[in-house]
Design a protein around this motif. Structure first.
Motif, short mmCIF file in Angstrom:
data_model
loop_
_atom_site.label_atom_id
_atom_site.label_comp_id
_atom_site.label_asym_id
_atom_site.label_seq_id
_atom_site.Cartn_x
_atom_site.Cartn_y
_atom_site.Cartn_z
N PRO A 14 -23.19 -22.60 18.33
CA PRO A 14 -22.61 -21.77 19.39
C PRO A 14 -23.60 -21.52 20.51
O PRO A 14 -24.81 -21.47 20.30
CB PRO A 14 -22.25 -20.47 18.68
N ARG A 15 -23.08 -21.38 21.71
CA ARG A 15 -23.91 -20.99 22.84
C ARG A 15 -24.40 -19.57 22.61
O ARG A 15 -23.71 -18.77 21.96
CB ARG A 15 -23.08 -21.07 24.11
N PRO A 16 -25.57 -19.22 23.14
CA PRO A 16 -26.11 -17.86 22.88
C PRO A 16 -25.15 -16.75 23.30
O PRO A 16 -25.01 -15.77 22.57
CB PRO A 16 -27.39 -17.83 23.72
N GLU A 17 -24.49 -16.88 24.45
CA GLU A 17 -23.59 -15.82 24.89
C GLU A 17 -22.37 -15.70 23.96
O GLU A 17 -21.88 -14.60 23.71
CB GLU A 17 -23.14 -16.01 26.34
N THR A 18 -21.93 -16.81 23.42
CA THR A 18 -20.80 -16.79 22.49
C THR A 18 -21.23 -16.13 21.17
O THR A 18 -20.49 -15.31 20.61
CB THR A 18 -20.27 -18.20 22.23
N HIS A 23 -21.05 -11.57 17.49
CA HIS A 23 -21.81 -10.56 16.74
C HIS A 23 -21.35 -9.15 17.13
O HIS A 23 -21.15 -8.30 16.26
CB HIS A 23 -23.31 -10.73 16.99
N ALA A 24 -21.17 -8.91 18.42
CA ALA A 24 -20.69 -7.60 18.88
C ALA A 24 -19.31 -7.30 18.32
O ALA A 24 -19.03 -6.17 17.90
CB ALA A 24 -20.69 -7.55 20.40
N ALA A 25 -18.44 -8.30 18.32
CA ALA A 25 -17.09 -8.10 17.76
C ALA A 25 -17.16 -7.81 16.27
O ALA A 25 -16.45 -6.93 15.77
CB ALA A 25 -16.23 -9.34 18.03
N ALA A 44 -12.70 -11.61 18.59
CA ALA A 44 -13.13 -12.60 17.60
C ALA A 44 -12.13 -13.75 17.53
O ALA A 44 -12.52 -14.92 17.46
CB ALA A 44 -13.31 -11.95 16.24
N GLY A 45 -10.85 -13.42 17.57
CA GLY A 45 -9.82 -14.45 17.55
C GLY A 45 -9.90 -15.38 18.75
O GLY A 45 -9.77 -16.60 18.62
#
Length: 58
Positions: A14-18, A23-25, A44-45
């Motif tokens: 995954p890209r870092p922003e993704t 992780h936040a979700a 997340a979905g």
């Protein structure tokens, strides 16, 4: 997303922003606030669906 192998095989990275969004979700799913939990599940979905499309080539 990229893959860890030069031949294109292996799981996507995954890209870092993704990864940060996911992780936040994941953390927000534990919230006591039902609205926050619902939004986290939606987020997340969306991330999973976008990853699936990218891996599938679409």
């Amino acid at each position: 997303m990229t893959t860890p192998y030069e031949d294109g095989g292996g799981p996507p990275i995954p890209r870092p922003e993704t990864a940060h969004r996911l992780h936040a979700a994941e953390q927000a799913i534990s919230s006591a606030d039902p609205a926050v939990r619902e939004r986290a599940i939606q987020e997340a979905g969306e991330i999973v669906q976008a990853a699936h499309r990218e891996v599938a080539g679409g």
